[in-house]
Design a protein around this motif. Structure first.
Motif, PDB file in Angstrom:
ATOM      1  N   VAL A   1      11.632  16.025 -18.114  1.00 60.08           N
ATOM      2  CA  VAL A   1      12.929  15.365 -18.249  1.00 60.08           C
ATOM      3  C   VAL A   1      14.050  16.376 -18.025  1.00 60.08           C
ATOM      4  O   VAL A   1      15.043  16.083 -17.353  1.00 60.08           O
ATOM      5  CB  VAL A   1      13.048  14.696 -19.638  1.00 60.08           C
ATOM      6  N   GLN A   2      13.896  17.577 -18.566  1.00 65.42           N
ATOM      7  CA  GLN A   2      14.927  18.600 -18.426  1.00 65.42           C
ATOM      8  C   GLN A   2      15.127  18.991 -16.953  1.00 65.42           C
ATOM      9  O   GLN A   2      16.238  19.294 -16.536  1.00 65.42           O
ATOM     10  CB  GLN A   2      14.589  19.829 -19.264  1.00 65.42           C
ATOM     11  N   THR A   3      14.059  18.979 -16.150  1.00 61.44           N
ATOM     12  CA  THR A   3      14.173  19.272 -14.719  1.00 61.44           C
ATOM     13  C   THR A   3      15.067  18.242 -14.043  1.00 61.44           C
ATOM     14  O   THR A   3      15.922  18.584 -13.222  1.00 61.44           O
ATOM     15  CB  THR A   3      12.788  19.292 -14.056  1.00 61.44           C
ATOM     16  N   ILE A   4      14.891  16.993 -14.400  1.00 64.09           N
ATOM     17  CA  ILE A   4      15.715  15.927 -13.829  1.00 64.09           C
ATOM     18  C   ILE A   4      17.170  16.130 -14.232  1.00 64.09           C
ATOM     19  O   ILE A   4      18.070  16.059 -13.396  1.00 64.09           O
ATOM     20  CB  ILE A   4      15.198  14.547 -14.274  1.00 64.09           C
ATOM     21  N   ARG A   5      17.395  16.414 -15.503  1.00 66.40           N
ATOM     22  CA  ARG A   5      18.771  16.611 -15.981  1.00 66.40           C
ATOM     23  C   ARG A   5      19.441  17.804 -15.301  1.00 66.40           C
ATOM     24  O   ARG A   5      20.603  17.735 -14.920  1.00 66.40           O
ATOM     25  CB  ARG A   5      18.771  16.810 -17.489  1.00 66.40           C
ATOM     26  N   CYS A   6      18.707  18.900 -15.158  1.00 64.18           N
ATOM     27  CA  CYS A   6      19.281  20.114 -14.567  1.00 64.18           C
ATOM     28  C   CYS A   6      19.617  19.953 -13.084  1.00 64.18           C
ATOM     29  O   CYS A   6      20.549  20.588 -12.586  1.00 64.18           O
ATOM     30  CB  CYS A   6      18.322  21.295 -14.739  1.00 64.18           C
TER      31      CYS A   6
ATOM     32  N   HIS B   1      22.630  16.569 -10.021  1.00 62.18           N
ATOM     33  CA  HIS B   1      23.723  16.467  -9.047  1.00 62.18           C
ATOM     34  C   HIS B   1      23.359  17.017  -7.671  1.00 62.18           C
ATOM     35  O   HIS B   1      24.149  16.904  -6.740  1.00 62.18           O
ATOM     36  CB  HIS B   1      24.966  17.181  -9.579  1.00 62.18           C
ATOM     37  N   THR B   2      22.164  17.574  -7.522  1.00 59.94           N
ATOM     38  CA  THR B   2      21.783  18.166  -6.239  1.00 59.94           C
ATOM     39  C   THR B   2      20.536  17.551  -5.618  1.00 59.94           C
ATOM     40  O   THR B   2      20.404  17.544  -4.401  1.00 59.94           O
ATOM     41  CB  THR B   2      21.546  19.683  -6.391  1.00 59.94           C
TER      42      THR B   2
ATOM     43  N   PRO C   1      17.994  14.879  -4.104  1.00 66.83           N
ATOM     44  CA  PRO C   1      18.275  13.624  -3.386  1.00 66.83           C
ATOM     45  C   PRO C   1      17.988  12.354  -4.195  1.00 66.83           C
ATOM     46  O   PRO C   1      18.701  11.368  -4.039  1.00 66.83           O
ATOM     47  CB  PRO C   1      17.372  13.683  -2.145  1.00 66.83           C
ATOM     48  N   LEU C   2      16.981  12.370  -5.053  1.00 69.23           N
ATOM     49  CA  LEU C   2      16.703  11.188  -5.868  1.00 69.23           C
ATOM     50  C   LEU C   2      17.462  11.225  -7.183  1.00 69.23           C
ATOM     51  O   LEU C   2      18.062  10.225  -7.574  1.00 69.23           O
ATOM     52  CB  LEU C   2      15.197  11.077  -6.158  1.00 69.23           C
ATOM     53  N   TYR C   3      17.446  12.344  -7.850  1.00 68.70           N
ATOM     54  CA  TYR C   3      18.066  12.428  -9.177  1.00 68.70           C
ATOM     55  C   TYR C   3      19.550  12.089  -9.137  1.00 68.70           C
ATOM     56  O   TYR C   3      20.083  11.518 -10.078  1.00 68.70           O
ATOM     57  CB  TYR C   3      17.881  13.812  -9.794  1.00 68.70           C
ATOM     58  N   LYS C   4      20.232  12.432  -8.034  1.00 71.47           N
ATOM     59  CA  LYS C   4      21.674  12.161  -7.965  1.00 71.47           C
ATOM     60  C   LYS C   4      21.983  10.677  -7.744  1.00 71.47           C
ATOM     61  O   LYS C   4      23.129  10.279  -7.797  1.00 71.47           O
ATOM     62  CB  LYS C   4      22.354  13.029  -6.910  1.00 71.47           C
ATOM     63  N   LYS C   5      20.956   9.853  -7.555  1.00 72.16           N
ATOM     64  CA  LYS C   5      21.161   8.412  -7.419  1.00 72.16           C
ATOM     65  C   LYS C   5      21.176   7.703  -8.770  1.00 72.16           C
ATOM     66  O   LYS C   5      21.169   6.482  -8.835  1.00 72.16           O
ATOM     67  CB  LYS C   5      20.076   7.800  -6.529  1.00 72.16           C
ATOM     68  N   ALA C   6      21.221   8.479  -9.842  1.00 72.87           N
ATOM     69  CA  ALA C   6      21.253   7.899 -11.186  1.00 72.87           C
ATOM     70  C   ALA C   6      22.488   7.027 -11.356  1.00 72.87           C
ATOM     71  O   ALA C   6      23.547   7.319 -10.804  1.00 72.87           O
ATOM     72  CB  ALA C   6      21.249   9.005 -12.231  1.00 72.87           C
TER      73      ALA C   6
END
Length: 66
Positions: free
Chosen positions: A21-26, A29-30, A32-37
């Motif tokens: 989870v921390q990897t996703i949070r960190c 903003h960069t 390609p998938l995580y920034k689609k939150a």
């Protein structure tokens, strides 16, 4: 209130991708998938991802390795 089957929370995304989870949070903003939150409320509402975006990202990974 029932969960929206079209959305994933951060824990579900973490389990699906086998990352912390921390990897996703960190990398929110960069990556390609995580920034689609998306947030369905105010600034303190939990992060959610559309399942179609997650599925498309996973498909893109499998296509790259083929």
């Amino acid at each position: 209130m029932t969960a929206n089957p079209r959305l994933m929370d951060i824990r579900e995304l973490s389990e699906t991708l086998s990352v912390a989870v921390q990897t996703i949070r960190c990398n929110r903003h960069t990556h390609p998938l995580y920034k689609k939150a998306i947030k369905l409320g105010g600034p303190t509402s939990p992060l959610k991802w559309r399942r179609v975006d997650v599925d498309a990202y996973i498909d893109s990974l499998t296509q790259e390795s083929a």
